[in-house]
Scaffold this motif. Structure first.
Motif, PDB file in Angstrom:
ATOM      1  N   LEU A 492      78.579  63.592  65.589  1.00  0.00           N
ATOM      2  CA  LEU A 492      78.946  62.176  65.565  1.00  0.00           C
ATOM      3  C   LEU A 492      77.679  61.349  65.706  1.00  0.00           C
ATOM      4  CD1 LEU A 492      82.097  61.790  67.854  1.00  0.00           C
ATOM      5  CD2 LEU A 492      81.988  61.571  65.376  1.00  0.00           C
ATOM      6  N   PHE A 493      77.570  60.294  64.871  1.00  0.00           N
ATOM      7  CA  PHE A 493      76.457  59.353  64.992  1.00  0.00           C
ATOM      8  C   PHE A 493      77.071  58.011  65.308  1.00  0.00           C
ATOM      9  CE2 PHE A 493      73.953  55.941  63.212  1.00  0.00           C
ATOM     10  CZ  PHE A 493      72.669  56.219  63.640  1.00  0.00           C
ATOM     11  N   ARG A 494      76.674  57.398  66.403  1.00  0.00           N
ATOM     12  CA  ARG A 494      77.272  56.115  66.774  1.00  0.00           C
ATOM     13  C   ARG A 494      76.154  55.115  66.998  1.00  0.00           C
ATOM     14  NH1 ARG A 494      82.278  56.036  70.689  1.00  0.00           N
ATOM     15  NH2 ARG A 494      83.107  56.809  68.734  1.00  0.00           N
ATOM     16  N   SER A 495      76.277  53.960  66.325  1.00  0.00           N
ATOM     17  CA  SER A 495      75.218  52.956  66.416  1.00  0.00           C
ATOM     18  C   SER A 495      75.829  51.609  66.741  1.00  0.00           C
ATOM     19  CB  SER A 495      74.462  52.892  65.090  1.00  0.00           C
ATOM     20  OG  SER A 495      73.588  51.795  65.095  1.00  0.00           O
ATOM     21  N   THR A 496      75.064  50.789  67.447  1.00  0.00           N
ATOM     22  CA  THR A 496      75.534  49.428  67.715  1.00  0.00           C
ATOM     23  C   THR A 496      75.130  48.490  66.579  1.00  0.00           C
ATOM     24  OG1 THR A 496      73.574  49.147  69.046  1.00  0.00           O
ATOM     25  CG2 THR A 496      75.607  49.633  70.222  1.00  0.00           C
ATOM     26  N   THR A 686      78.438  73.280  58.364  1.00  0.00           N
ATOM     27  CA  THR A 686      78.493  74.730  58.541  1.00  0.00           C
ATOM     28  C   THR A 686      77.456  75.171  59.574  1.00  0.00           C
ATOM     29  OG1 THR A 686      77.042  74.849  56.632  1.00  0.00           O
ATOM     30  CG2 THR A 686      79.352  75.318  56.245  1.00  0.00           C
ATOM     31  N   ASP A 687      76.404  74.362  59.752  1.00  0.00           N
ATOM     32  CA  ASP A 687      75.365  74.702  60.724  1.00  0.00           C
ATOM     33  C   ASP A 687      74.987  73.426  61.480  1.00  0.00           C
ATOM     34  OD1 ASP A 687      73.241  75.515  62.196  1.00  0.00           O
ATOM     35  OD2 ASP A 687      72.092  76.365  60.524  1.00  0.00           O
ATOM     36  N   PRO A 688      75.783  73.064  62.474  1.00  0.00           N
ATOM     37  CA  PRO A 688      75.591  71.771  63.158  1.00  0.00           C
ATOM     38  C   PRO A 688      74.185  71.602  63.731  1.00  0.00           C
ATOM     39  CG  PRO A 688      77.630  72.807  63.875  1.00  0.00           C
ATOM     40  CD  PRO A 688      76.907  73.818  63.060  1.00  0.00           C
ATOM     41  N   GLY A 689      73.608  72.698  64.273  1.00  0.00           N
ATOM     42  CA  GLY A 689      72.283  72.600  64.880  1.00  0.00           C
ATOM     43  C   GLY A 689      71.259  72.141  63.852  1.00  0.00           C
ATOM     44  N   LYS A 690      71.297  72.796  62.690  1.00  0.00           N
ATOM     45  CA  LYS A 690      70.312  72.502  61.643  1.00  0.00           C
ATOM     46  C   LYS A 690      70.551  71.097  61.093  1.00  0.00           C
ATOM     47  CE  LYS A 690      68.109  74.765  57.740  1.00  0.00           C
ATOM     48  NZ  LYS A 690      68.638  74.473  56.404  1.00  0.00           N
ATOM     49  N   SER A 691      71.810  70.760  60.856  1.00  0.00           N
ATOM     50  CA  SER A 691      72.128  69.452  60.302  1.00  0.00           C
ATOM     51  C   SER A 691      71.648  68.350  61.242  1.00  0.00           C
ATOM     52  CB  SER A 691      73.633  69.309  60.091  1.00  0.00           C
ATOM     53  OG  SER A 691      74.101  70.318  59.233  1.00  0.00           O
ATOM     54  N   ALA A 692      71.921  68.517  62.553  1.00  0.00           N
ATOM     55  CA  ALA A 692      71.528  67.495  63.529  1.00  0.00           C
ATOM     56  C   ALA A 692      70.016  67.329  63.545  1.00  0.00           C
ATOM     57  CB  ALA A 692      72.041  67.877  64.907  1.00  0.00           C
ATOM     58  N   GLU A 693      69.326  68.465  63.412  1.00  0.00           N
ATOM     59  CA  GLU A 693      67.868  68.426  63.394  1.00  0.00           C
ATOM     60  C   GLU A 693      67.364  67.605  62.211  1.00  0.00           C
ATOM     61  OE1 GLU A 693      65.039  72.071  63.175  1.00  0.00           O
ATOM     62  OE2 GLU A 693      66.382  72.314  64.912  1.00  0.00           O
ATOM     63  N   SER A 709      73.420  56.876  69.225  1.00  0.00           N
ATOM     64  CA  SER A 709      73.596  58.181  69.851  1.00  0.00           C
ATOM     65  C   SER A 709      73.985  59.163  68.778  1.00  0.00           C
ATOM     66  CB  SER A 709      74.718  58.147  70.890  1.00  0.00           C
ATOM     67  OG  SER A 709      74.678  56.960  71.612  1.00  0.00           O
ATOM     68  N   LEU A 710      73.362  60.316  68.820  1.00  0.00           N
ATOM     69  CA  LEU A 710      73.734  61.380  67.900  1.00  0.00           C
ATOM     70  C   LEU A 710      74.306  62.508  68.748  1.00  0.00           C
ATOM     71  CD1 LEU A 710      73.491  62.249  64.859  1.00  0.00           C
ATOM     72  CD2 LEU A 710      71.476  63.527  65.571  1.00  0.00           C
ATOM     73  N   TYR A 711      75.610  62.726  68.597  1.00  0.00           N
ATOM     74  CA  TYR A 711      76.246  63.770  69.394  1.00  0.00           C
ATOM     75  C   TYR A 711      76.434  65.007  68.558  1.00  0.00           C
ATOM     76  CZ  TYR A 711      77.661  59.775  72.254  1.00  0.00           C
ATOM     77  OH  TYR A 711      77.680  58.646  73.011  1.00  0.00           O
ATOM     78  N   ASN A 712      75.820  66.080  68.997  1.00  0.00           N
ATOM     79  CA  ASN A 712      76.114  67.361  68.361  1.00  0.00           C
ATOM     80  C   ASN A 712      77.265  67.974  69.163  1.00  0.00           C
ATOM     81  OD1 ASN A 712      76.190  69.912  67.375  1.00  0.00           O
ATOM     82  ND2 ASN A 712      73.975  70.181  67.320  1.00  0.00           N
ATOM     83  N   ILE A 713      78.495  67.682  68.686  1.00  0.00           N
ATOM     84  CA  ILE A 713      79.679  68.117  69.430  1.00  0.00           C
ATOM     85  C   ILE A 713      79.670  69.625  69.606  1.00  0.00           C
ATOM     86  CG2 ILE A 713      82.201  68.099  69.504  1.00  0.00           C
ATOM     87  CD1 ILE A 713      81.205  65.333  69.582  1.00  0.00           C
TER      88      ILE A 713
END
Lengths: 859, 227
Positions: A492-496, A686-693, A709-713
């Motif tokens: 999840l990416f949440r921005s103001t 498919t690869d949340p860690g890599k995508s978030a990076e 905030s970038l949440y790697n759920i």
């Protein structure tokens, strides 16, 4: 050598197996205590390193110091290191939109300061001369974006109000009357800097500070007489910091690095250490109690065996004190071997555990500081002393008993077993059920209650601890699973920042590798007024109780989610609604969720109920939250025509307030900007860690360092699991060690009791009991001991399991469950332990010649 | 000179219907250097009486005075030192410490006092007891007669005023038994020690100065044979 030492040592050697098993018990106990104290020491060291990483490695800071004071401090013998920072000046932040923070604040650090005060670089490097600068990522919040390599042309100056210079402690204030700033900025000199790095907001910058801190390099040698600097000092003896600061004084005071001093145990505020020590103390006390319970049994056995010896010694003139000392001496020998080995085993055990767990610790650490094994002399000394006390108490209890016995009673051993016919009476059913062997076994069991009490207690303790611990683990897992985010999205990416340009970022982010589905929505928060009769009793009672406002109308929260058109269309289709009517930018039909799901503080449970009653469509006049109904600036009016029971994909909003309304994002232009809104992107990968990076890299490229905030759920869930693994490792480790002590104890008790009954066995054999019958009798005894331990252990374990259920499960609705698997394991283990030790002990006795055993004295 | 005085000694076990009176009001006194034999059927209370005299069991009521001192008025520490220095106890079943050798067993009361062993006395004792070549042996390497001689050595090492022996020959053949009695008599004469022996052996009883008969916890007969 003293004659008592000789007797003690000889009897320790004579009973080699028991001595070794007792020493193993001591080793395990001391190892556990060492583990606790070492863990405390490691945790303290971790906290200290953590504070150093965030707040810096200094003890006291002198402010507004002149160069004389700098020189004095640098030369002081008590000072281990001194770092200097200079307030170079303010500059107006060009293009800044944050009305409370219109400036850049330029600080100069010398070499030592770069070392001692943490600057957490997000990108680039530290400045190497006074023309290079590191900027603060929070500048993004003011809507300004810089990149590494950019040149910053600043006009440095200072802020003045009523003839006084202002600092970072003086917030930027606008006049109430005309809205113009009260202070004025006095420009002094131009200066150009090259941006070489981007860092997080330094800890020393307060949120109310008027300038974003940017850091350049300063040259201490060029410091003028009029210049004022801050000196951060690290002392050789940190405990003297308060004295030292007072003696130096300094022009405009000093501040302490309070967190660091607190964790070091120097500060007067001892809360953290007190809690840590209290917790550790409770654990140590529990371990001590358990160990004394079990180790004291070994000494009791030894004393019981030596009772006759004590009687003889006493009859030829040994004083009670000499006898007590003799037992304590035995404890001393066992401690001499057991305690050092125990401390080593404890250190080794915790060291291995921490290093095996290092990956998990790393995943839980945000500051980059890792938990690792730290040894401290006090922690090891504490473990040793606690070990000595444990052994002394364990040895002293039976020693006192032995010394109190009269000499002749001790020689005759008359007090050990007091028996009468009533006590060993068995039901007439028993022989029919179990045969002669069973009857004998039951009589033995009844007669020798005291001798086997510690066996039963040991097994009981193990069973209770094991089942409770696994129940704790299971419930922890359950409750962790119920609190996991329900959005079903990985990232999840949440921005103001909610402008349309942000959607360009969405396009970029959704194209990183691994992402196979995505959605976004903008959430706007409003209130609406509704007639009381449209709202349910439950809602009114829940939210207002006795303080229900007078009048017909009641305000209710409305969260409006504008969902991206693709996701929204799918949602409409999923609900079986007509796309013509519901989708599209001009629709007047919005979808609402009227059921709320909320944690109730009073009952400690989640409650779920409907808010709305009556029929649809319903028109809602929205207005900004907090404003009186029908206030000066009413918001848009919307119409909801369908009540849904679920949210669209990609939505991550809580359903605890009021209405949750959904509309397509294409209607965005209808709603002007509100005070409280945010934009959320949701991704499946498919690869949340890599995508978030990769997403982080894109954000960095864009010059976006804060305000989002970038949440790697997936990662958060992984962390939850890791926490559970950690807790499980430590609790099962604890249980395992306690169980090992218990097994050592069972072994000692059973083998000694069997050994003492050698004559009895020989008599049975001599009157014709076969090996088979003998084994049968022993097997029955095993069953009785096992059953008795379980008879007490299982109910207590179930009660504790229920208590754990009650305390852990506050909130989520999960049924009470018994950890049957663990129950099975403990039942099996109890019988295994009893049978194996019985068989081992009996096999030693069996080898003996019957006639020899009969002739043998009781000694 | 009166060395030992027993005054109205009672010892009971159990209570109510289970009450057993092991000693039922025993009073007598013994002169220094006297050789007394106590006889009586088994269960008559003679062993209990001997243990009371030796300070290893506690009376229910009554007093035992040794050298004018009330034995049971002492605290446990003093009582232990009394046992160590004033009396020598010999049991039927030797009661040696299995992990100590002959010399260590004999010198045990001295070692407990943290005193130096008088080597001359030890050698004389070993010679008298005919144990010189067994000095380093452990109890389980000795015969019954030898073990009993070790326990006599232990009783005599501190030259106590009173030597108490509970059927010292009961577990030995007659030859070894007579040897033990000769040893005790020798010590009795040589050091002017008071010797009190419980025995079933008529031969031993007839060698005594005085015979006290015990029945049901009471003195039934107290006869002086020679003076």
């Amino acid at each position: 050598m003293n004659v008592f030492s000789k007797i003690t040592l000889s009897s320790l050697k004579k009973n080699r197996t028991r001595t070794i098993v007792t020493i193993i018990g001591v080793i395990l106990s001391v190892a556990m205590i060492t583990a606790v104290t070492t863990l405390i020491a490691s945790l303290q060291s971790f906290m200290i390193r953590n504070v150093i990483a965030t707040d810096g490695d200094w003890h006291v800071q002198f402010m507004e110091a002149d160069s004389a004071l700098v020189q004095r401090l640098s030369a002081d013998n008590e000072v281990a290191a001194a770092a200097v920072s200079q307030n170079i000046g303010y500059a107006v932040l060009e293009g800044g939109q944050n009305e409370n923070k219109p400036y850049l604040f330029v600080a100069g650090f010398d070499d030592k300061a770069m070392e001692m005060i943490p600057i957490r670089l997000l990108d680039g490097r530290l400045p190497q001369n006074d023309r290079e600068i590191v900027i603060n990522s929070q500048i993004n919040n003011a809507g300004v974006r810089y990149k590494i390599g950019d040149t910053l042309n600043l006009t440095l100056g200072h802020r003045v109000l009523a003839g006084k210079r202002l600092g970072q402690n003086n917030p930027f204030v606008l006049d109430d009357q005309n809205g113009a700033p009260r202070e004025s900025f006095v420009p002094e000199s131009p200066k150009a800097y090259t941006i070489v790095g981007i860092c997080e907001k330094p800890r020393f910058e307060d949120y109310s500070a008027p300038g974003y801190t940017v850091i350049t390099k300063m040259n201490l040698a060029e410091l003028g007489d009029a210049d004022r600097v801050n000196v951060f000092t690290k002392l050789r003896y940190p405990a003297k910091v308060y004295e030292f600061a007072q003696s130096v004084g300094g022009g405009s005071g000093y501040t302490y690095n309070n967190d660091l001093l607190r964790y070091m145990g120097i500060s007067k505020d001892e809360t953290f250490n007190a809690v840590l020590y209290r917790l550790g103390g409770i654990f140590i006390l529990l371990i001590m109690l358990g160990s004394i319970l079990l180790i004291h049994n070994s000494f009791s056995i030894s004393v019981a065996e030596r009772t006759r010896q004590f009687g003889i010694l006493s009859s030829v003139g040994a004083t009670p004190q000499q006898l007590r000392r003799s037992v304590l001496l035995e404890g001393a020998w066992i401690g001499l071997i057991g305690i050092p080995l125990g401390i080593m085993a404890g250190i080794g055990g915790i060291g291995i555990t921490l290093s095996l767990m290092s990956g998990i610790f790393a995943s839980l650490s945000y500051s980059g500081v890792h938990m690792k094994l730290s040894l401290s002399l006090p922690s090891l000394v504490t473990a040793g002393v606690v070990g000595i006390i444990t052994i002394l108490i364990s040895a002293y209890i039976p020693a006192r008993k032995a010394a109190r016995l009269s000499a002749i009673d001790a020689i005759r051993q008359t007090t050990d077993i007091k028996i009468n016919a009533k006590k060993v009476k068995t039901s007439r059913l028993v022989p029919k059920l179990f045969g002669l062997e069973g009857t004998l076994a039951l009589k033995n069991f009844k007669r020798n209650k005291k001798g086997y009490r510690s066996t039963v207690i040991s097994l009981f303790v193990s069973v209770v601890l094991f089942i409770s611990a696994s129940a704790f683990g299971i419930y922890l897992q359950e409750s962790a699973e119920t609190t996991i985010n329900e959005s079903g999205y990985d990232i999840l990416f949440r921005s103001t920042q909610t402008t349309d340009e942000e959607l360009l970022l969405y396009e970029k982010l959704r194209n990183v590798s691994g992402v196979y589905d995505s959605g976004f929505y903008k959430a706007l928060y409003f209130e609406a007024s509704l007639p009381k009769d449209r709202l349910t009793e439950r809602y009114l009672e829940h939210y207002y109780g006795d303080s229900l406002p007078a009048g017909d109308m009641v305000p209710i929260n409305v969260a409006l989610c504008l969902v991206d058109d693709g996701t929204y269309a799918a949602y409409v289709k999923e609900l079986g609604l007509d796309p013509q009517k519901y989708a599209g930018e001009n629709t007047d039909n919005m979808i609402v969720i009227t059921k709320i799901n909320k944690y109730d503080d009073e009952t400690g449970r989640y409650v779920s109920f409907d808010v709305l009653q009556g029929s649809l469509p319903l028109s809602l006049q929205l207005f900004a939250p907090g404003e009186p109904s029908g206030g000066s600036q009413p918001g848009p009016e919307i119409t909801v025509t369908y009540i849904a029971d679920r949210m669209p994909e990609a939505i991550s909003e809580s359903r605890g307030a009021g209405f949750l309304v959904f509309a397509p994002y294409s209607m965005n232009s209808r709603f002007s900007e509100t005070r409280d809104e945010h934009l959320t992107f949701a991704f499946l990968s498919t690869d949340p860690g890599k995508s978030a990076e990769e997403m982080n890299a894109i954000l960095k490229d864009e010059g976006i360092f804060s305000g989002y905030s970038l949440y790697n759920i997936a990662q958060i869930q992984e962390q939850n699991r890791n926490v559970i693994i950690l807790i499980n490792v430590f609790s099962y480790g604890f249980i395992l060690l306690i169980s090992l002590i218990a097994i050592a104890n069972v072994f000692n008790t059973v083998s000694t009791n069997i050994n003492l009954r050698r004559r009895e066995f020989a008599i049975l054999k001599s009157v014709g009991m076969s090996y088979k019958g003998f084994n049968k009798m022993i097997n029955f005894e095993c069953v009785f001991y096992g059953l008795k331990s379980l008879l007490y252990g299982l109910p207590v374990a179930f009660i504790i399991t229920y208590l754990i259920y009650r305390s852990v499960m506050t909130g989520a609705d999960v049924a009470f469950l018994v950890p049957w698997m663990s129950v099975g394991i403990s039942v099996f283990s109890v019988f295994l332990v009893v049978f194996v030790t019985m068989m081992y002990s009996v096999s030693k006795v069996k080898k003996e010649n019957t006639a020899d055993a009969l002739k043998k004295e009781a000694l | 000179m009166e060395i030992l005085k027993v005054d109205n000694l009672y010892k009971t076990y159990g209570r109510d219907e289970n009450l057993v009176k092991a000693l039922d009001g025993v009073s007598f006194s013994v002169e220094k250097g006297e050789f007394v034999v106590i006889i009586g059927p088994s269960g008559s209370g003679k062993s209990t009486l001997l243990h009371m005299l030796g300070g290893v069991d506690t009376p229910t009521s009554g007093h035992v005075y040794v050298d004018g001192k009330d034995v049971y008025a002492q605290d446990p520490e003093q009582l232990a030192i009394f046992r160590r220095r004033q009396v020598g106890l010999i049991y039927q079943f030797y009661n040696l410490i299995p992990v100590l050798n002959v010399v260590e067993n004999i010198t045990l009361p001295v070692l407990m006092d943290n005193r130096q062993v008088n080597q001359e006395r030890l050698h004389e004792l070993l010679q008298t007891l005919n144990l010189t070549d067994r000095a380093e042996h452990l109890p389980n390497q000795l015969s019954g007669g030898q073990q009993q001689r070790v326990s006599i050595g232990r009783a005599l090492i501190n030259a106590p005023a009173i030597v108490l022996a509970d059927e010292p020959t009961g577990n030995l053949d007659s030859k070894n038994g007579q040897y033990i009695v000769e040893l005790l008599k020798l010590s009795n004469k040589k050091y002017h020690q008071t010797l009190i022996i419980i025995t079933h052996d008529e031969n031993i009883a007839l060698q005594a100065d005085r015979i006290i008969s015990i029945e049901d916890g009471r003195i039934s007969k107290d006869e002086v044979i020679r003076r």
